[in-house]
Design a protein around this motif. Structure first.
Motif, PDB file in Angstrom:
ATOM      1  N   LEU A   1       0.811  -1.199   0.000  1.00 32.97           N
ATOM      2  CA  LEU A   1       0.000   0.000   0.000  1.00 32.97           C
ATOM      3  C   LEU A   1       0.853   1.261   0.000  1.00 32.97           C
ATOM      4  CD1 LEU A   1      -2.831  -0.837   2.559  1.00 32.97           C
ATOM      5  CD2 LEU A   1      -3.044  -0.544   0.111  1.00 32.97           C
ATOM      6  N   LEU A   2       1.957   1.217   0.710  1.00 31.39           N
ATOM      7  CA  LEU A   2       2.784   2.414   0.797  1.00 31.39           C
ATOM      8  C   LEU A   2       3.493   2.727  -0.517  1.00 31.39           C
ATOM      9  CD1 LEU A   2       4.333   1.911   4.330  1.00 31.39           C
ATOM     10  CD2 LEU A   2       2.425   3.386   3.673  1.00 31.39           C
ATOM     11  N   LEU A   3       3.674   1.729  -1.363  1.00 31.43           N
ATOM     12  CA  LEU A   3       4.359   1.954  -2.634  1.00 31.43           C
ATOM     13  C   LEU A   3       3.508   2.740  -3.622  1.00 31.43           C
ATOM     14  CD1 LEU A   3       6.080  -1.499  -3.147  1.00 31.43           C
ATOM     15  CD2 LEU A   3       7.101   0.628  -2.340  1.00 31.43           C
ATOM     16  N   GLU A   4       2.187   2.775  -3.411  1.00 33.69           N
ATOM     17  CA  GLU A   4       1.315   3.499  -4.336  1.00 33.69           C
ATOM     18  C   GLU A   4       1.358   5.001  -4.126  1.00 33.69           C
ATOM     19  OE1 GLU A   4      -2.484   1.912  -5.027  1.00 33.69           O
ATOM     20  OE2 GLU A   4      -1.827  -0.138  -4.715  1.00 33.69           O
ATOM     21  N   LYS A   5       1.837   5.442  -2.973  1.00 37.56           N
ATOM     22  CA  LYS A   5       2.046   6.857  -2.656  1.00 37.56           C
ATOM     23  C   LYS A   5       0.793   7.705  -2.885  1.00 37.56           C
ATOM     24  CE  LYS A   5       6.924   6.510  -3.499  1.00 37.56           C
ATOM     25  NZ  LYS A   5       8.088   6.943  -4.226  1.00 37.56           N
ATOM     26  N   LYS A   6      -0.313   7.245  -2.334  1.00 34.66           N
ATOM     27  CA  LYS A   6      -1.549   8.010  -2.395  1.00 34.66           C
ATOM     28  C   LYS A   6      -1.789   8.651  -1.032  1.00 34.66           C
ATOM     29  CE  LYS A   6      -3.745   5.160  -5.869  1.00 34.66           C
ATOM     30  NZ  LYS A   6      -4.884   4.311  -6.191  1.00 34.66           N
ATOM     31  N   LYS A   7      -2.208   9.897  -1.070  1.00 31.55           N
ATOM     32  CA  LYS A   7      -2.383  10.653   0.156  1.00 31.55           C
ATOM     33  C   LYS A   7      -3.450  10.045   1.062  1.00 31.55           C
ATOM     34  CE  LYS A   7      -2.693  15.475   1.491  1.00 31.55           C
ATOM     35  NZ  LYS A   7      -2.895  16.838   1.003  1.00 31.55           N
ATOM     36  N   TRP A   8      -4.549   9.560   0.477  1.00 27.94           N
ATOM     37  CA  TRP A   8      -5.627   9.031   1.300  1.00 27.94           C
ATOM     38  C   TRP A   8      -5.214   7.737   1.989  1.00 27.94           C
ATOM     39  CZ3 TRP A   8      -8.074   4.362   0.956  1.00 27.94           C
ATOM     40  CH2 TRP A   8      -7.875   3.629  -0.199  1.00 27.94           C
ATOM     41  N   ILE A   9      -4.283   6.987   1.410  1.00 30.47           N
ATOM     42  CA  ILE A   9      -3.803   5.764   2.057  1.00 30.47           C
ATOM     43  C   ILE A   9      -2.983   6.117   3.288  1.00 30.47           C
ATOM     44  CG2 ILE A   9      -2.306   3.752   1.806  1.00 30.47           C
ATOM     45  CD1 ILE A   9      -3.185   3.554  -1.086  1.00 30.47           C
ATOM     46  N   TYR A  10      -2.118   7.098   3.178  1.00 33.26           N
ATOM     47  CA  TYR A  10      -1.320   7.518   4.330  1.00 33.26           C
ATOM     48  C   TYR A  10      -2.210   8.031   5.459  1.00 33.26           C
ATOM     49  CZ  TYR A  10       2.834   7.265   1.375  1.00 33.26           C
ATOM     50  OH  TYR A  10       3.847   6.839   0.558  1.00 33.26           O
ATOM     51  N   ILE A  11      -3.215   8.812   5.104  1.00 36.84           N
ATOM     52  CA  ILE A  11      -4.120   9.363   6.116  1.00 36.84           C
ATOM     53  C   ILE A  11      -4.922   8.252   6.782  1.00 36.84           C
ATOM     54  CG2 ILE A  11      -6.157  10.823   6.458  1.00 36.84           C
ATOM     55  CD1 ILE A  11      -4.992  12.634   4.216  1.00 36.84           C
ATOM     56  N   SER A  12      -5.442   7.325   5.994  1.00 36.14           N
ATOM     57  CA  SER A  12      -6.250   6.251   6.584  1.00 36.14           C
ATOM     58  C   SER A  12      -5.402   5.304   7.430  1.00 36.14           C
ATOM     59  CB  SER A  12      -6.998   5.486   5.497  1.00 36.14           C
ATOM     60  OG  SER A  12      -6.100   4.897   4.589  1.00 36.14           O
ATOM     61  N   LEU A  13      -4.171   5.030   7.031  1.00 36.53           N
ATOM     62  CA  LEU A  13      -3.303   4.179   7.849  1.00 36.53           C
ATOM     63  C   LEU A  13      -2.925   4.864   9.157  1.00 36.53           C
ATOM     64  CD1 LEU A  13      -0.937   2.591   5.177  1.00 36.53           C
ATOM     65  CD2 LEU A  13      -2.735   1.460   6.486  1.00 36.53           C
ATOM     66  N   GLY A  14      -2.681   6.151   9.107  1.00 34.32           N
ATOM     67  CA  GLY A  14      -2.386   6.900  10.333  1.00 34.32           C
ATOM     68  C   GLY A  14      -3.576   6.921  11.276  1.00 34.32           C
ATOM     69  N   ALA A  15      -4.766   7.156  10.722  1.00 39.32           N
ATOM     70  CA  ALA A  15      -5.977   7.143  11.546  1.00 39.32           C
ATOM     71  C   ALA A  15      -6.220   5.756  12.124  1.00 39.32           C
ATOM     72  CB  ALA A  15      -7.172   7.603  10.717  1.00 39.32           C
ATOM     73  N   LEU A  16      -5.973   4.721  11.343  1.00 39.63           N
ATOM     74  CA  LEU A  16      -6.131   3.350  11.818  1.00 39.63           C
ATOM     75  C   LEU A  16      -5.216   3.075  13.006  1.00 39.63           C
ATOM     76  CD1 LEU A  16      -7.117   0.370  11.481  1.00 39.63           C
ATOM     77  CD2 LEU A  16      -5.143   0.072   9.994  1.00 39.63           C
ATOM     78  N   LEU A  17      -3.972   3.502  12.933  1.00 43.87           N
ATOM     79  CA  LEU A  17      -3.043   3.271  14.030  1.00 43.87           C
ATOM     80  C   LEU A  17      -3.460   4.004  15.296  1.00 43.87           C
ATOM     81  CD1 LEU A  17       0.418   3.327  12.238  1.00 43.87           C
ATOM     82  CD2 LEU A  17      -0.753   1.388  13.254  1.00 43.87           C
ATOM     83  N   ILE A  18      -3.932   5.220  15.155  1.00 46.82           N
ATOM     84  CA  ILE A  18      -4.370   5.986  16.328  1.00 46.82           C
ATOM     85  C   ILE A  18      -5.607   5.352  16.950  1.00 46.82           C
ATOM     86  CG2 ILE A  18      -5.322   8.199  17.075  1.00 46.82           C
ATOM     87  CD1 ILE A  18      -3.455   9.499  14.963  1.00 46.82           C
ATOM     88  N   ILE A  19      -6.585   5.003  16.138  1.00 47.03           N
ATOM     89  CA  ILE A  19      -7.817   4.383  16.641  1.00 47.03           C
ATOM     90  C   ILE A  19      -7.511   3.023  17.263  1.00 47.03           C
ATOM     91  CG2 ILE A  19     -10.027   3.392  15.934  1.00 47.03           C
ATOM     92  CD1 ILE A  19     -10.162   5.679  13.854  1.00 47.03           C
ATOM     93  N   ALA A  20      -6.677   2.225  16.608  1.00 47.99           N
ATOM     94  CA  ALA A  20      -6.331   0.905  17.137  1.00 47.99           C
ATOM     95  C   ALA A  20      -5.573   1.024  18.457  1.00 47.99           C
ATOM     96  CB  ALA A  20      -5.509   0.134  16.118  1.00 47.99           C
ATOM     97  N   PHE A  21      -4.716   2.022  18.583  1.00 52.70           N
ATOM     98  CA  PHE A  21      -3.969   2.226  19.823  1.00 52.70           C
ATOM     99  C   PHE A  21      -4.913   2.441  20.998  1.00 52.70           C
ATOM    100  CE2 PHE A  21      -1.902   5.201  22.790  1.00 52.70           C
ATOM    101  CZ  PHE A  21      -0.838   4.410  23.193  1.00 52.70           C
ATOM    102  N   PHE A  22      -5.896   3.319  20.821  1.00 52.29           N
ATOM    103  CA  PHE A  22      -6.842   3.583  21.906  1.00 52.29           C
ATOM    104  C   PHE A  22      -7.787   2.411  22.126  1.00 52.29           C
ATOM    105  CE2 PHE A  22      -5.677   8.015  20.898  1.00 52.29           C
ATOM    106  CZ  PHE A  22      -5.246   8.380  22.168  1.00 52.29           C
ATOM    107  N   PHE A  23      -8.193   1.760  21.063  1.00 51.30           N
ATOM    108  CA  PHE A  23      -9.089   0.611  21.169  1.00 51.30           C
ATOM    109  C   PHE A  23      -8.406  -0.540  21.908  1.00 51.30           C
ATOM    110  CE2 PHE A  23     -11.446  -3.033  19.368  1.00 51.30           C
ATOM    111  CZ  PHE A  23     -12.727  -2.627  19.690  1.00 51.30           C
ATOM    112  N   ILE A  24      -7.174  -0.828  21.551  1.00 47.99           N
ATOM    113  CA  ILE A  24      -6.423  -1.893  22.212  1.00 47.99           C
ATOM    114  C   ILE A  24      -6.149  -1.522  23.662  1.00 47.99           C
ATOM    115  CG2 ILE A  24      -4.184  -3.082  22.262  1.00 47.99           C
ATOM    116  CD1 ILE A  24      -4.213  -2.879  19.171  1.00 47.99           C
ATOM    117  N   GLY A  25      -5.769  -0.283  23.894  1.00 48.00           N
ATOM    118  CA  GLY A  25      -5.493   0.167  25.257  1.00 48.00           C
ATOM    119  C   GLY A  25      -6.710   0.087  26.162  1.00 48.00           C
ATOM    120  N   GLY A  26      -7.886   0.333  25.620  1.00 44.03           N
ATOM    121  CA  GLY A  26      -9.096   0.281  26.423  1.00 44.03           C
ATOM    122  C   GLY A  26      -9.601  -1.123  26.668  1.00 44.03           C
TER     123      GLY A  26
END
Length: 66
Positions: free
Chosen positions: A1-26
């Motif tokens: 996914l990172l090789l395609e260099k699309k802005k929406w992929i970077y944004i969605s992966l970053g949001a996924l990591l933040i949401i997963a961090f809080f979800f896992i922590g809770g």
């Protein structure tokens, strides 16, 4: 996914990591001890879903030439 260099992929992966961090922590304290680490699969499932969406959008864009 990172090789395609699309802005929406970077944004969605970053949001996924933040949401997963809080979800896992809770939830990790509420799940029995050996099974808590299974919550890490949320990240891998999310990346898979983002990959499927990316592939579907590519097919749709090529089909309709948008």
């Amino acid at each position: 996914l990172l090789l395609e260099k699309k802005k929406w992929i970077y944004i969605s992966l970053g949001a996924l990591l933040i949401i997963a961090f809080f979800f896992i922590g809770g939830l990790i304290a509420q799940i029995p001890a050996p099974n808590g680490l299974l919550l890490i699969n949320i990240i891998f499932i999310g990346v898979g879903i983002i990959g499927l969406i990316n592939n579907y959008l590519l097919i749709r864009l090529r089909k309709y030439k948008i």
